[in-house]
Design a protein around this motif. Structure first.
Motif, PDB file in Angstrom:
ATOM      1  N   ARG A 154      -1.366  -3.482   9.820  1.00 35.32           N
ATOM      2  CA  ARG A 154      -2.383  -2.844   9.061  1.00 35.32           C
ATOM      3  C   ARG A 154      -1.422  -1.904   8.147  1.00 35.32           C
ATOM      4  O   ARG A 154      -0.495  -1.188   8.655  1.00 35.32           O
ATOM      5  N   GLY A 155      -1.960  -1.588   6.950  1.00 33.90           N
ATOM      6  CA  GLY A 155      -1.441  -0.463   6.202  1.00 33.90           C
ATOM      7  C   GLY A 155      -2.206   0.758   6.409  1.00 33.90           C
ATOM      8  O   GLY A 155      -2.981   0.734   7.233  1.00 33.90           O
ATOM      9  N   GLU A 156      -1.654   1.930   5.676  1.00 36.49           N
ATOM     10  CA  GLU A 156      -2.282   3.245   5.735  1.00 36.49           C
ATOM     11  C   GLU A 156      -2.471   4.032   4.389  1.00 36.49           C
ATOM     12  O   GLU A 156      -1.734   3.527   3.504  1.00 36.49           O
TER      13      GLU A 156
ATOM     14  N   ARG B  97      -6.435   3.123   8.184  1.00 38.91           N
ATOM     15  CA  ARG B  97      -5.940   1.949   8.438  1.00 38.91           C
ATOM     16  C   ARG B  97      -6.332   1.018   7.609  1.00 38.91           C
ATOM     17  O   ARG B  97      -7.714   0.615   7.401  1.00 38.91           O
TER      18      ARG B  97
ATOM     19  N   PRO C  25      -4.229  -6.114   6.499  1.00 37.63           N
ATOM     20  CA  PRO C  25      -2.683  -6.069   6.318  1.00 37.63           C
ATOM     21  C   PRO C  25      -2.361  -6.594   4.752  1.00 37.63           C
ATOM     22  O   PRO C  25      -1.443  -6.194   4.329  1.00 37.63           O
TER      23      PRO C  25
ATOM     24  N   GLY D 257       0.224  -2.936   4.275  1.00 38.42           N
ATOM     25  CA  GLY D 257       0.483  -3.412   5.389  1.00 38.42           C
ATOM     26  C   GLY D 257       1.244  -4.671   5.197  1.00 38.42           C
ATOM     27  O   GLY D 257       2.096  -4.852   4.268  1.00 38.42           O
TER      28      GLY D 257
ATOM     29  N   SER E 189       1.807   0.585  11.339  1.00 34.78           N
ATOM     30  CA  SER E 189       2.320   0.301   9.991  1.00 34.78           C
ATOM     31  C   SER E 189       3.904   0.610   9.849  1.00 34.78           C
ATOM     32  O   SER E 189       4.473   1.389  10.296  1.00 34.78           O
TER      33      SER E 189
END
Length: 442
Positions: free
Chosen positions: A202-204, A324, A327, A362, A395
């Protein structure tokens, strides 16, 4: 005798690794002793000393040209290269030498900067995340006595845990990153002795929301009941981030397709330290909640402390929110959706200012290629059982940058961390030394 890479048999790799492990453990202990926290405001000297120690370890284990690469505005990276034999592919191996802050008063049972070995685990900040990754890379090269059957490039970053500047190096020196496969030694398994490859991260995205309702603090008895309290208004805004079941209630955020991996609920509760009787939040498969959907956390609040509390209406309060994201989501877009939601949720026409802190994408790992397939087979052989494919909520922003720079390269994400016991970023961080050995073998 099973031949590996046309050079060594599995049995030879197993024997060589076991002979190396006492030295690997001692070298990992030495690296843990450097408080290499690269966050702003922390001392620079131990971070730079850790960079020097990383160079020394890589040279000792089989990369004689390991050296610093200066990163404008940041801490140096460590880089080294072994050219590929004719006709052979090149592998880029990545880890990082910086760590999260730690102090014994946070709840550590021992000094976080003094490694302690206990019941097959090595405790100390960075033992798992990610100084074990440095030794994983170094030891795997020592097995081949510095002459692996493929080309190897090693990149050890110094700012993975904080604001990274390494993307500028990727843009300025793409030749350093040209390769056929990228091995990220900054991940791990769900449990000890159960091998896993990470396929999504996952990204942030994060922001700060500040609420103002009064131009100064006033007596809560004289004015309470009509004049709005900024902290109460902030609480009402924050309460809109989730529904009654704990699902994220911010409309317009992306969720990726459900994955195949699952996280056993009882193991997750134990790993997360969820108290007896406390419910988990959200609905649907646990793996989806952790790996493919957004989550929102309030990670800090500016408001009077209990120690300084007074009978007043609070004129201003603020919170920092970390989210979060799925992705494959656009990090910038997701952050704007969150910020718009916070503004729209303001009660009583309270003044609300929302400002961006930062965002990072992500990543979805391409699978099925020869490099990934070989890695999966190697991991299964080393651990002696099938490999789980999973996501992770953490991440690594550099992955998207590397993918853009080397779009044909495959990715392998693994490591010696285990979610059930390593407690990365938390107190009493540790690495299972058996998993470290098995991952070196892989």
């Amino acid at each position: 005798m099973r031949t590996i890479a046309g050079e060594l048999t599995f049995e030879e790799i197993l024997s060589k690794t076991r002979a190396l492990m006492p030295g690997v453990v001692q070298d990992l202990k030495s690296l843990i002793r450097y408080p290499s926290v690269a966050f702003p405001g922390y001392p620079k000297k131990p971070v730079l000393a850790m960079a020097d120690a990383t160079v020394a370890v890589l040279r000792e284990y089989g990369i004689p040209d390991a050296h610093h690469i200066e990163i404008p505005g940041g801490y140096p990276a460590v880089y080294g290269e072994i050219p590929a034999p004719p006709g052979k592919p090149t592998v880029l191996m990545y880890a990082h030498y910086d760590v999260q802050p730690a102090q014994k008063e946070d709840g550590w049972e021992t000094d976080p900067w003094e490694p302690v070995e206990k019941i097959g685990r090595l405790y100390g900040r960075g033992s798992a995340d990610d100084k074990s990754g440095i030794l994983l890379i170094a030891a795997s090269l020592r097995i081949f006595e510095g002459k692996p059957p493929v080309g190897v490039k090693v990149l050890i970053e110094g700012e993975e845990e904080t604001t990274s500047h390494i993307e500028e190096l990727v843009a300025a020196r793409p030749d350093l990153f040209s390769c056929d496969a990228i091995i990220i030694a900054d991940n791990g398994n769900l449990s000890v002795d159960e091998p896993a490859l990470t396929t999504t991260l996952r990204g942030e995205a994060s922001c700060i929301v500040e609420v103002s309702t009064l131009d100064h603090a006033v007596h809560s008895g004289m004015f309470g009941g009509a004049a709005p309290d900024a902290l109460v208004a902030l609480i009402r805004i924050l309460a809109t981030l989730h529904d009654a079941r704990g699902n994220v209630a911010v409309q317009g955020l992306r969720s990726d397709a459900p994955g195949d991996g699952e996280y056993p609920v009882n193991r997750y509760r134990e790993s997360a330290g969820v108290l007896d009787g406390v419910d988990l939040i959200g609905t649907g498969p646990l793996g989806d909640r952790l790996w493919s959907r957004p989550s929102v956390t309030v990670i800090g609040i500016d408001a009077p402390s209990l120690k300084t509390a007074a009978n007043i209406l609070i004129p201003r309060a603020a919170a920092k929110i970390s989210m979060r994201i799925a992705p494959d989501a656009d990090a910038g877009h997701e952050l704007l959706v969150l910020m718009d939601h916070l503004r729209a949720a303001a009660p009583w026409n309270a003044h609300v200012e929302v400002r961006e802190v930062g965002h990072s994408p992500g990543f979805s790992c391409p699978t099925g290629g020869p490099g990934y397939t070989a890695a999966k087979s190697a991991l299964a052989t080393a651990f002696g059982q099938p490999v789980l494919e999973k996501g992770t909520g953490g991440s690594i922003p550099l992955l998207r940058t590397l993918h853009d720079a080397v779009p044909h390269a495959e990715f392998v994400l693994w490591g010696a961390e285990d979610a059930s016991g390593s407690r990365i970023h938390g107190t009493n961080e540790s690495v299972d030394l058996g998993d470290l050995e098995r991952t070196i073998i892989a």
